[in-house]
Design a protein around this motif. Structure first.
Motif, short mmCIF file in Angstrom:
data_model
loop_
_atom_site.label_atom_id
_atom_site.label_comp_id
_atom_site.label_asym_id
_atom_site.label_seq_id
_atom_site.Cartn_x
_atom_site.Cartn_y
_atom_site.Cartn_z
N GLN A 134 -42.83 1.67 5.68
CA GLN A 134 -42.27 2.86 5.07
C GLN A 134 -43.27 4.01 5.14
O GLN A 134 -44.46 3.83 4.87
N ILE A 135 -42.78 5.18 5.49
CA ILE A 135 -43.62 6.38 5.50
C ILE A 135 -43.77 6.88 4.06
O ILE A 135 -42.77 7.17 3.39
N LEU A 136 -45.01 6.98 3.61
CA LEU A 136 -45.29 7.44 2.25
C LEU A 136 -45.61 8.93 2.18
O LEU A 136 -45.33 9.58 1.18
N TRP A 137 -46.21 9.44 3.25
CA TRP A 137 -46.61 10.86 3.25
C TRP A 137 -46.86 11.31 4.68
O TRP A 137 -47.34 10.55 5.51
N GLN A 138 -46.51 12.56 4.94
CA GLN A 138 -46.86 13.22 6.20
C GLN A 138 -47.31 14.64 5.89
O GLN A 138 -46.78 15.29 4.98
N GLY A 139 -48.29 15.11 6.64
CA GLY A 139 -48.78 16.45 6.41
C GLY A 139 -49.71 16.91 7.51
O GLY A 139 -50.02 16.16 8.44
N ARG A 140 -50.18 18.15 7.35
CA ARG A 140 -51.09 18.77 8.30
C ARG A 140 -52.32 19.29 7.57
O ARG A 140 -52.29 19.47 6.35
N PRO A 141 -53.38 19.57 8.32
CA PRO A 141 -54.52 20.24 7.69
C PRO A 141 -54.13 21.64 7.24
O PRO A 141 -53.25 22.28 7.82
N ASN A 142 -54.79 22.11 6.21
CA ASN A 142 -54.70 23.52 5.85
C ASN A 142 -55.46 24.31 6.92
O ASN A 142 -56.66 24.12 7.10
N TRP A 143 -54.76 25.18 7.65
CA TRP A 143 -55.35 25.80 8.83
C TRP A 143 -56.56 26.68 8.47
O TRP A 143 -57.54 26.72 9.22
N TRP A 144 -56.50 27.34 7.32
CA TRP A 144 -57.62 28.20 6.93
C TRP A 144 -58.85 27.36 6.59
O TRP A 144 -59.96 27.67 7.03
#
Length: 212
Positions: free
Chosen positions: A25-35
């Protein structure tokens, strides 16, 4: 552990080269904060400070010999160069962040990284010896993974998604993610549950062995 990723293939799930197997199960997905990624991994402030220092050094060496306007005009190109360098770093940081998807499941950490050369790293919890959290006051932070065994990753291929300056033994990292403390806690709970889950292997019955 790393898997090549085809840029021209349609991802069945964003950030993953294939659908998770049954039970994952996928619990979380995200990206780096670009700044934050630009500021920390590309040393934006240091680059700006370097060109400001060049401007100040040039201005100070000239102000005693020429008029103020002439000294300023002769020094100002360093500010222009610094602005160009900063703009390029901002573009690189933004593109790197947008090309990245981090995924945490109940069995692994997956990292789709790379703007030009895209790869996907699969890091099962059973192959992670330790995870370290570097938390900032803003709430963003970096979670770096110390891997078990002799698995080696390329620092250059994984950069900037690595723990800085750990080149001999590259530590992949979820760089500059928002709400990092909460994400680290969630991942720790999932990893503990995964590692403590008994692995049941089916053994052949005596009758089957005898028949063979």
């Amino acid at each position: 552990m790393p898997h090549d990723h085809d840029d021209f293939a349609v991802e069945p799930v964003p950030g993953l080269p294939e659908r998770p197997p049954e039970g994952e199960q996928i619990l979380w997905q995200g990206r780096p904060n670009w700044w934050a990624l630009t500021r920390e991994s590309l040393n934006l402030y240091w680059v700006i400070a370097y060109f400001v220092g060049l401007f100040a050094w040039r201005f100070v060496t000239l102000i005693d010999r020429v008029p103020f306007d002439t000294a300023f005009a002769a020094s100002f190109p360093f500010i222009i160069l610094g602005g160009i360098a900063a703009a390029l770093l901002l573009i690189i940081g933004y593109v790197q962040a947008r090309a990245t998807i981090y995924t945490i499941t109940n069995k692994r950490v997956a990292m789709r990284i790379g703007a030009a050369l895209t790869v996907t790293l699969n890091l099962p919890y059973t192959q992670i010896a330790r995870a370290d959290l570097d938390l900032r006051k803003s709430g963003t932070g970096t979670i770096a993974f110390d891997l078990l065994g002799t698995t080696k990753l390329s620092y250059l291929v994984c950069w900037p998604h690595v723990r800085p300056w750990r080149i001999s033994k590259t530590q992949p990292a979820l760089r500059c993610i928002p709400d990092a403390e909460h994400i680290a806690r969630m991942m720790a709970e999932a990893a503990e549950a995964r590692i403590n889950t008994p692995q049941v292997a089916r053994r052949p019955s005596p009758a089957t062995v005898a028949a063979e």
